[in-house]
Write a protein that holds these residues in place. Structure first.
Motif, mmCIF file in Angstrom:
data_model
loop_
_atom_site.group_PDB
_atom_site.id
_atom_site.type_symbol
_atom_site.label_atom_id
_atom_site.label_comp_id
_atom_site.label_asym_id
_atom_site.label_seq_id
_atom_site.Cartn_x
_atom_site.Cartn_y
_atom_site.Cartn_z
ATOM 1 N N GLN A 24 43.504 23.506 43.761
ATOM 2 C CA GLN A 24 45.123 24.009 43.626
ATOM 3 C C GLN A 24 45.377 25.265 43.182
ATOM 4 N N PHE A 25 44.351 25.913 42.828
ATOM 5 C CA PHE A 25 44.630 27.337 42.441
ATOM 6 C C PHE A 25 44.078 28.378 43.288
ATOM 7 N N SER A 26 43.783 28.081 44.503
ATOM 8 C CA SER A 26 43.081 28.979 45.500
ATOM 9 C C SER A 26 44.030 29.961 46.203
ATOM 10 N N ASN A 27 45.276 29.611 46.285
ATOM 11 C CA ASN A 27 46.312 30.744 47.058
ATOM 12 C C ASN A 27 46.627 32.121 46.261
ATOM 13 N N PHE A 28 45.364 32.755 46.038
ATOM 14 C CA PHE A 28 45.650 34.190 45.701
ATOM 15 C C PHE A 28 44.525 35.257 46.172
ATOM 16 N N LYS A 29 44.770 36.386 46.013
ATOM 17 C CA LYS A 29 43.790 37.127 46.605
ATOM 18 C C LYS A 29 42.901 37.574 45.678
ATOM 19 N N SER A 30 41.732 38.038 46.297
ATOM 20 C CA SER A 30 40.540 38.224 45.594
ATOM 21 C C SER A 30 40.557 39.740 45.495
ATOM 22 N N ARG A 31 40.213 40.495 44.512
ATOM 23 C CA ARG A 31 40.431 41.778 44.145
ATOM 24 C C ARG A 31 39.141 42.422 43.593
ATOM 25 N N THR A 32 38.723 43.596 43.880
ATOM 26 C CA THR A 32 37.752 44.256 43.464
ATOM 27 C C THR A 32 37.995 45.292 42.517
ATOM 28 N N TYR A 33 37.325 45.271 41.223
ATOM 29 C CA TYR A 33 37.627 46.311 40.259
ATOM 30 C C TYR A 33 36.461 47.521 39.970
ATOM 31 N N CYS A 34 36.668 48.373 39.535
ATOM 32 C CA CYS A 34 36.022 49.425 39.338
ATOM 33 C C CYS A 34 35.145 49.363 38.188
ATOM 34 N N LYS A 35 35.931 48.828 37.214
ATOM 35 C CA LYS A 35 35.298 48.642 35.662
ATOM 36 C C LYS A 35 34.526 47.699 35.666
ATOM 37 N N SER A 36 33.804 47.373 34.452
ATOM 38 C CA SER A 36 33.019 46.241 34.315
ATOM 39 C C SER A 36 33.645 45.288 33.420
ATOM 40 N N ASN A 37 34.767 45.877 32.899
ATOM 41 C CA ASN A 37 35.414 45.014 31.874
ATOM 42 C C ASN A 37 36.043 43.866 32.410
ATOM 43 N N GLN A 38 35.337 42.929 32.941
ATOM 44 C CA GLN A 38 35.986 41.944 33.591
ATOM 45 C C GLN A 38 35.608 40.374 33.005
ATOM 46 N N ARG A 42 38.726 30.157 33.388
ATOM 47 C CA ARG A 42 39.277 28.917 34.354
ATOM 48 C C ARG A 42 39.254 29.311 35.943
ATOM 49 N N GLY A 43 38.309 30.005 36.254
ATOM 50 C CA GLY A 43 37.996 30.602 37.742
ATOM 51 C C GLY A 43 39.000 31.630 38.057
ATOM 52 N N ILE A 44 39.592 32.252 37.030
ATOM 53 C CA ILE A 44 40.426 33.615 37.405
ATOM 54 C C ILE A 44 39.788 34.720 36.959
ATOM 55 N N LEU A 45 39.548 35.689 37.780
ATOM 56 C CA LEU A 45 38.971 37.004 37.475
ATOM 57 C C LEU A 45 40.184 37.783 36.869
ATOM 58 N N CYS A 46 39.755 38.573 35.780
ATOM 59 C CA CYS A 46 40.612 39.384 35.155
ATOM 60 C C CYS A 46 40.078 40.637 34.651
ATOM 61 N N ASP A 47 40.637 41.746 35.012
ATOM 62 C CA ASP A 47 40.141 43.175 34.007
ATOM 63 C C ASP A 47 40.999 43.177 32.687
ATOM 64 N N THR A 48 39.944 43.417 31.499
ATOM 65 C CA THR A 48 40.638 43.519 30.451
ATOM 66 C C THR A 48 40.694 45.204 29.987
ATOM 67 N N SER A 49 39.850 45.980 30.523
ATOM 68 C CA SER A 49 39.879 47.215 30.132
ATOM 69 C C SER A 49 40.020 47.669 28.701
ATOM 70 N N ASP A 50 40.856 48.506 28.448
ATOM 71 C CA ASP A 50 40.921 49.005 27.141
ATOM 72 C C ASP A 50 42.243 48.267 26.197
#
Length: 423
Positions: A24-38, A42-50
């Motif tokens: 039910q949460f699969s309808n979104f794009k995958s995104r690649t980040y350059c930083k490692s602050n990820q 709940r299965g959702i990738l997020c970059d927190t950075s600073d």
């Protein structure tokens, strides 16, 4: 001059990894980040950075996402204003998991813009000609007031502020909220709830708070009470659907539903009195202010043992029916069970226990019972079983693990503790 929230002092300890996403949460794009602050939540990738980010606040975000999803299911639409979005993790989850039609993600710190845009970019910005999300950078009161002036009203407003700041945003939030809408408010002011800054709590929440054994529950009650006061000025009535305390911070979070009307005839906005002599607590209405006393107090010296705090919310902290809806959705989403979030399930079930209308405000610490009974501390299960057998209502507290909520007076708890230890 507006003061920005402090930045986080530590990087995320999580290592980025692939995770399975619920259908039910699969309808979104995958995104690649350059930083490692990820982080993956709940299965959702997020970059927190600073940005300011707390891993420990995930449960509070889970509760927000569940409540927003229930609103969408009930009303058929969901417009969310995330007034202090930080890195955008809440906004992203509202879009993907709560299926919000539109999210306005606002953060006063414009240096967070790249991070927020990258995170929200996992969801298409437009659906046809309709925008799904927008990012702005304004002080919270400014964005809320602008929405009100433009008659751009929202179904759900998230105020995840620092300290007692959300009390200063409440009137603007209620003005920009639709009727029957929800406001998810926050406080991290543990000093006020502990009675250590009574004049500050009076300024922020309109309540003079003194030290009491159930300080962390007072933190929730003064937050609700402040909201009740601000809403009533505008001709609205607010009702808490759930109240959540977490020791990290500490954090006090309450979901409020707003409608037109004055306070109900049964006034749940008054004063709380605790007696240091006998350990009992009582609630007093405004009309009883000159008559506050405790049955155990016979002299002026005894009366000095009374401690009074208020005005604050003295009614229920949760709606039992609403908590059941959250539990059911929690199960539908697979957020319960082994390895899937048992902590959230346990929390919601404990909140459900606390929703028993027979239970009064506050809780009783078993260490205090043992001290007064001059015995070892009884186990929670044994004292609760005895209370139930004697016809009393009793539940554990999600706020304090070594405390119970019960309609049994302190003297009864002392008697039971002594009985359990053969005294």
């Amino acid at each position: 001059m507006f003061v920005l929230n402090p930045k986080t002092l530590f990087a995320s300890p999580f290592i980025p990894r692939k995770t399975s996403i619920s259908p039910q949460f699969s309808n979104f794009k995958s995104r690649t980040y350059c930083k490692s602050n990820q982080i993956t939540e709940r299965g959702i990738l997020c970059d927190t950075s600073d940005t300011f980010f707390r891993l420990e606040s995930a449960t509070g975000r889970d509760l927000g996402v569940l409540s927003a999803a229930l609103y969408k299911q009930s009303k058929g639409q969901l417009r969310v204003l995330d007034a202090m979005c930080g890195c955008g993790i809440r906004s992203l989850r509202y879009l993907i998991q709560s299926k919000a039609d539109f999210v306005l993600a606002n953060d006063a710190n414009e240096s967070h813009r790249r991070v927020i845009l990258n995170n929200l970019g996992q969801v298409e910005r437009f659906e046809g000609e309709q925008r799904r999300w927008v990012v702005t950078h304004n002080e919270a009161t400014r964005i809320l007031t602008d929405c009100y002036l433009q008659r751009d009203y929202f179904d759900y407003i998230d105020l995840d502020s620092f300290g007692s700041d959300s009390s200063f945003f409440l009137r603007a939030a209620f003005s920009s909220l639709k009727l029957d809408g929800l406001v998810y408010v926050t406080s991290t002011d543990g000093f006020s709830s502990g009675g250590h800054r009574p004049f500050h709590s009076l300024e922020a929440f309109g309540a003079y708070v003194r030290p009491m054994p159930y300080a962390n529950e007072l933190g929730l009650r003064i937050l609700i009470g402040g909201a009740v006061r601000e809403a009533s000025v505008l001709g609205y009535r607010v009702t808490p659907l759930f109240s959540y305390y977490s020791c990290h911070g500490p954090v006090f979070r309450v979901l409020l539903q707003m409608n037109r009307g004055k306070l109900p005839e049964k006034r749940d906005y008054g004063f709380i009195c605790y007696c240091n002599r006998c350990g009992n607590s009582q609630a007093f209405s405004w009309g009883k202010l000159g008559q506050i006393s405790c049955p155990c107090s016979n002299t002026i010296q005894d009366a000095a043992s009374l401690v009074v705090s208020g005005p604050l919310w003295t009614g229920p902290l949760h709606s039992g029916n609403y908590i059941m809806e959250m539990l059911n959705l929690d199960e539908q989403w697979g957020w319960v069970g082994k390895g899937a979030g048992t902590g959230l399930e346990k929390l919601l079930k404990r909140m459900l226990e606390e929703s028993d209308p027979r239970l009064p405000f506050g809780y009783i610490k078993l260490d205090e019972v043992a001290s007064r009974a001059k015995t070892d501390t009884p186990s929670i299960s044994s004292i609760m079983n005895t209370l139930h057998k004697e016809g009393y209502a009793a539940s554990r507290s999600h706020i304090a693990s070594s405390a119970i909520k019960t309609d049994c007076p302190m003297a009864g708890c002392i008697r039971i503790a002594q009985k359990l230890h053969g005294c």
